[in-house]
Design an enzyme around this catalytic site. Sequence first.
Site, PDB file in Angstrom:
ATOM      1  N   ARG A  69       0.836  -1.206   0.000  1.00  0.00           N
ATOM      2  CA  ARG A  69       0.000   0.000   0.000  1.00  0.00           C
ATOM      3  C   ARG A  69       0.876   1.264   0.000  1.00  0.00           C
ATOM      4  O   ARG A  69       0.549   2.254  -0.653  1.00  0.00           O
ATOM      5  CB  ARG A  69      -0.948  -0.001   1.207  1.00  0.00           C
ATOM      6  N   LYS A  83      -2.530   7.204   1.315  1.00  0.00           N
ATOM      7  CA  LYS A  83      -2.247   7.456   2.735  1.00  0.00           C
ATOM      8  C   LYS A  83      -1.123   8.482   2.787  1.00  0.00           C
ATOM      9  O   LYS A  83       0.051   8.153   2.946  1.00  0.00           O
ATOM     10  CB  LYS A  83      -1.881   6.139   3.429  1.00  0.00           C
ATOM     11  N   GLU A 112     -16.000   6.770   5.576  1.00  0.00           N
ATOM     12  CA  GLU A 112     -15.234   6.053   6.599  1.00  0.00           C
ATOM     13  C   GLU A 112     -15.113   6.948   7.826  1.00  0.00           C
ATOM     14  O   GLU A 112     -15.743   8.011   7.880  1.00  0.00           O
ATOM     15  CB  GLU A 112     -13.844   5.677   6.065  1.00  0.00           C
TER      16      GLU A 112
HETATM   17  N1  PMP Z   1      -9.074   5.057   7.208  1.00  0.00           N
HETATM   18  C1  PMP Z   1      -8.142   5.976   7.498  1.00  0.00           C
HETATM   19  C2  PMP Z   1      -8.374   7.392   7.093  1.00  0.00           C
HETATM   20  C3  PMP Z   1      -6.970   5.598   8.163  1.00  0.00           C
HETATM   21  O1  PMP Z   1      -6.030   6.505   8.441  1.00  0.00           O
HETATM   22  C4  PMP Z   1      -6.791   4.243   8.539  1.00  0.00           C
HETATM   23  C5  PMP Z   1      -5.525   3.817   9.241  1.00  0.00           C
HETATM   24  N2  PMP Z   1      -5.438   4.308  10.538  1.00  0.00           N
HETATM   25  C6  PMP Z   1      -7.813   3.328   8.244  1.00  0.00           C
HETATM   26  C7  PMP Z   1      -8.932   3.767   7.552  1.00  0.00           C
HETATM   27  C8  PMP Z   1      -7.683   1.889   8.621  1.00  0.00           C
HETATM   28  O2  PMP Z   1      -6.728   1.280   7.791  1.00  0.00           O
HETATM   29  P1  PMP Z   1      -5.839   0.066   8.279  1.00  0.00           P
HETATM   30  O3  PMP Z   1      -6.770  -1.015   8.659  1.00  0.00           O
HETATM   31  O4  PMP Z   1      -5.006  -0.281   7.096  1.00  0.00           O
HETATM   32  O5  PMP Z   1      -5.041   0.555   9.436  1.00  0.00           O
END
Ligand code: PMP
Length: 297
Positions: free
Chosen positions: A50, A149, A182
């Site tokens: 990622r 990210k 989200e």
């Molecule tokens: N959405 C956002 C905006 C995030 O920053 C994160 C990570 N903290 C997630 C979702 C969750 O992603 P992951 O399960 O890969 O940590």
Amino acid sequence: MTIYIDGRYCSERDAKISVFDHGLLYGDGVFEGIRAYHGRIFKLKEHIDRLFCSAKAILLRIPMTHAQVMSAVVETCRRNRIRDGYIRLVVTRGVGTLGLNPERCRHPSVIIIADRIQLYPPEFYEKGLAIVTVPTTRNLNNAVSPAIKSLNYLNNILAKIEANIAGVEEAIMLNATGYVAECTGDNVFIVKAGQLLTPPLYAGALYGITRGVVIELARECGVPVSETNLTRYDLFNADECFVTGTGAEIVPVVKIDGRIIADGKPGTLTRDLEKRYRALTQISGEPIAPARKRRAI
Ligand code: PMP
């Protein structure tokens, strides 16, 4: 603490980057948050993949291969004797001028910090969270894609401030068309009539690694999963709701915008997935300590 910066392992005191780094000046860079459990790094390959996808989307050339980044993460954990911890992997555009042109930044910087983990309070998991939807909408897909990210988290930070003002821990962000995207640092799921539902990635969600694991775990135990647009109404009338993230793992949600979800207690499927997720974290991942040589008998 030993911190990795551009091929060097330095002390916390010496771990410094320039004030001309565009990661600082413009939020120009990408990052990952990764967990280590029980001496293993959970889903390391997925996080590195990622990271490279985020970098590709912003035309940032990471000056290392996937394998080199993976072994630098493992080595940083090893040097810090991490068994259970949190790893922050950051790639900045590097040192440039005060102008924003990234072409002036010749050398992207790679930083790895491996620290102990600060866990969320147990009552979050026992009782479930109350959360709210907030006015700040998720970034548009064709502006700064929410799938990147990036080091620029202002969109999420504004939503987090709004959650703080409302006196809750997390916020649901809607996209510009009013569908659920989200949370500020987590993905969101509901259970309705035995089905697990979560917004599709195009609704404005990060491609959450925990989200992916939860979808797999649910399918493995025969629960149908659908990635579908959800409204606030769908959340209010869910049988169960929870959020997922590397730091949070799986946290039940029991109240949204003052509406109590079902009977106001963490749901059965949520609990089951929490258990399965925790079990998986204990047995899989990239080992941190080098394999011990077998003694010849
Ligand atoms: N959405 C956002 C905006 C995030 O920053 C994160 C990570 N903290 C997630 C979702 C969750 O992603 P992951 O399960 O890969 O940590």
